[in-house]
Design a protein around this motif. Structure first.
Motif, short mmCIF file in Angstrom:
data_model
loop_
_atom_site.label_atom_id
_atom_site.label_comp_id
_atom_site.label_asym_id
_atom_site.label_seq_id
_atom_site.Cartn_x
_atom_site.Cartn_y
_atom_site.Cartn_z
N VAL A 13 21.67 32.40 31.83
CA VAL A 13 21.43 33.07 32.93
C VAL A 13 21.28 32.26 34.30
CG1 VAL A 13 19.28 34.32 34.15
CG2 VAL A 13 19.73 34.50 31.47
N PHE A 14 21.81 32.71 35.50
CA PHE A 14 22.37 32.22 36.33
C PHE A 14 21.53 32.77 37.61
CE2 PHE A 14 26.04 31.64 33.74
CZ PHE A 14 26.17 30.22 33.86
N ILE A 43 28.67 27.20 42.02
CA ILE A 43 28.60 28.10 40.87
C ILE A 43 29.61 27.80 39.83
CG2 ILE A 43 30.17 29.83 41.82
CD1 ILE A 43 26.77 30.63 39.76
N GLN A 44 30.84 27.19 40.35
CA GLN A 44 31.94 26.79 39.18
C GLN A 44 31.33 25.55 38.41
OE1 GLN A 44 34.98 28.48 39.21
NE2 GLN A 44 34.85 27.92 37.02
N PHE A 45 30.67 24.54 38.89
CA PHE A 45 30.26 23.35 38.08
C PHE A 45 29.34 24.11 36.87
CE2 PHE A 45 31.30 21.10 42.04
CZ PHE A 45 31.81 19.91 41.42
N ALA A 46 28.57 25.01 37.47
CA ALA A 46 27.65 25.69 36.65
C ALA A 46 28.10 26.25 35.32
CB ALA A 46 26.64 26.51 37.20
N ILE A 47 29.08 27.15 35.76
CA ILE A 47 30.04 27.91 34.73
C ILE A 47 30.35 27.04 33.87
CG2 ILE A 47 31.86 29.53 34.35
CD1 ILE A 47 31.25 30.70 37.09
N PHE A 60 24.54 36.96 35.74
CA PHE A 60 24.21 36.40 37.18
C PHE A 60 23.13 37.35 37.86
CE2 PHE A 60 28.41 35.02 35.96
CZ PHE A 60 28.61 33.86 36.11
N VAL A 61 21.88 36.91 38.34
CA VAL A 61 20.83 37.47 38.73
C VAL A 61 21.18 37.29 40.29
CG1 VAL A 61 18.56 38.13 38.94
CG2 VAL A 61 19.34 37.13 36.63
N SER A 62 21.85 38.25 40.92
CA SER A 62 22.27 38.18 42.21
C SER A 62 21.69 39.07 43.13
CB SER A 62 23.99 38.59 42.27
OG SER A 62 24.39 38.16 43.55
N HIS A 63 22.12 39.28 44.39
CA HIS A 63 21.24 40.25 45.34
C HIS A 63 22.86 40.97 46.04
CE1 HIS A 63 19.43 41.28 49.13
NE2 HIS A 63 18.39 41.13 48.54
N PRO A 64 22.37 42.15 46.37
CA PRO A 64 23.47 43.15 46.96
C PRO A 64 24.01 42.55 48.09
CG PRO A 64 21.44 44.25 46.55
CD PRO A 64 21.09 42.82 46.31
N ALA A 132 16.82 33.06 21.84
CA ALA A 132 16.72 32.05 22.71
C ALA A 132 17.93 31.90 23.71
CB ALA A 132 16.62 30.58 21.84
N PHE A 133 17.86 31.58 24.91
CA PHE A 133 18.78 31.64 25.92
C PHE A 133 18.70 30.31 26.94
CE2 PHE A 133 16.41 33.11 29.83
CZ PHE A 133 15.16 33.68 29.14
N ALA A 134 19.80 30.15 27.55
CA ALA A 134 19.84 29.09 28.84
C ALA A 134 19.58 29.74 30.19
CB ALA A 134 21.25 28.39 28.90
N VAL A 135 18.97 28.86 30.95
CA VAL A 135 18.63 29.09 32.28
C VAL A 135 19.65 27.65 33.17
CG1 VAL A 135 17.35 29.70 34.30
CG2 VAL A 135 17.07 30.66 32.19
N ILE A 136 20.49 28.34 33.88
CA ILE A 136 20.95 27.09 34.78
C ILE A 136 20.74 27.47 36.26
CG2 ILE A 136 23.17 26.23 35.43
CD1 ILE A 136 24.14 26.70 32.52
#
Ligand code: G1P
Length: 295
Positions: A13-14, A43-47, A60-64, A132-136
């Motif tokens: 989850v980003f 964001i590319q480093f994170a991906i 990706f938890v983003s905003h409009p 279980a999941f990751a958050v970055i």
């Protein structure tokens, strides 16, 4: 917990809905996650870090207002065709490799109200399901021989529960971090804990172990986030939900091996840029007066 520990972590989850006020005016129209370290957006480093850890479902938890993140992340066949027609195969190959396509199962979910990091993570629930999941957090850039989330996933396979990335933080900066409450002594990498506190005063900090933006979380976090009250800064804090579920699933800090840059700050972004420039050999010849000054 043992059952969770044997399953591989498939989802990252980003949280990328934040405003990025510390980089205004640059972030007025460019999301902070797209600010580059040289030629590579955060964001590319994170991906790349997630992919290297074997993660193939990215949420990706983003905003409009930040639609350009999705434009960046998604594969752009027209641009690649255009580059190839112009003979620029190297660039097209690079974009083909970096972009996420359907095979990677990239999902975008909107956090229309910015109610805090815990609230952001809760929005990803439908895509994570009960595992279980990751958050970055992309503005914590961590560089090293081993990807941070990858080494954490390896450790999580042994310890289960919640695992959070930690580093030693000086007393004068500890109030900027979530801070681990250790249980007993610290191991070489793992420190078992009884909880976490979000941004305590230095005088009240339970340890010098600050938590940075990498987490492997038990899915029990979601039920807690759904009822979590606002905490520090009147926001729904991930830290508080981790602390509240520690008794049920367990918590440990993981001292990662790489170097962390706080790319949410101008100082950290500058340090990251110099570090990457150095790694690429761009500073070796002191080509320009500006590089000579910082080199
Ligand atoms: C968030 C977390 C905090 C953590 C930090 C790491 O805070 O809430 O616990 O220590 O990230 O970067 P933020 O910096 O987004 O306010």
């Amino acid at each position: 917990m043992a059952d969770m520990a044997t399953k591989r972590i498939r989802t990252a989850v980003f949280p990328v809905a934040g405003l990025g006020t510390r980089f205004l005016p640059a972030t007025k129209s460019t999301p902070k996650e797209l600010l580059p370290v040289l030629d590579t957006p955060l964001i590319q480093f994170a991906i790349d870090e997630a992919r290297a850890a074997g993660i193939d479902r990215m949420v990706f938890v983003s905003h409009p207002d930040k639609g350009s993140i999705e434009d960046y992340v998604r594969h752009d066949p027209e641009l690649c065709a255009h580059l190839r027609a112009a003979g620029k195969h190297d660039f097209a190959d690079k974009l083909d490799t970096l972009s996420l396509d359907e095979g990677d199962r990239a999902h975008f979910v909107m956090q229309t109200e910015r109610l805090g990091l815990g609230h952001a993570v809760l929005q990803a629930r439908p895509y994570v399901q009960e595992e279980a999941f990751a958050v970055i957090l992309p503005d914590d850039l961590i560089l090293g021989e081993k990807g941070c989330i990858g080494e954490m996933i390896e450790a999580h396979a042994r310890c289960g529960g919640h695992l959070v990335a930690t580093m030693e933080v000086d007393a004068d900066r500890i109030s900027k971090y979530g801070v681990l409450v250790p249980r007993g002594g610290q191991g070489e990498r793992l420190t078992h804990a009884t909880g976490m506190v979000e941004k305590p005063k230095a005088s009240e900090a339970p340890s010098n172990l600050g938590v940075v933006g990498r987490y492997v979380l038990d899915s029990a976090i979601f039920d807690q986030l759904a009822v979590q009250q606002s905490g520090h800064g009147n926001e729904i804090q991930l830290t508080d939900a981790i602390a509240a579920t520690t008794g049920a699933v367990g918590l440990a800090g993981y001292r990662f091996s790489g170097i962390r840059f706080d790319c949410g700050s101008q100082e950290g972004m500058l340090q990251a840029t110099l570090h990457v420039a150095n790694m690429r050999g761009l500073m070796a010849e002191r080509r320009t007066p500006a590089l000579a000054l910082v080199g």
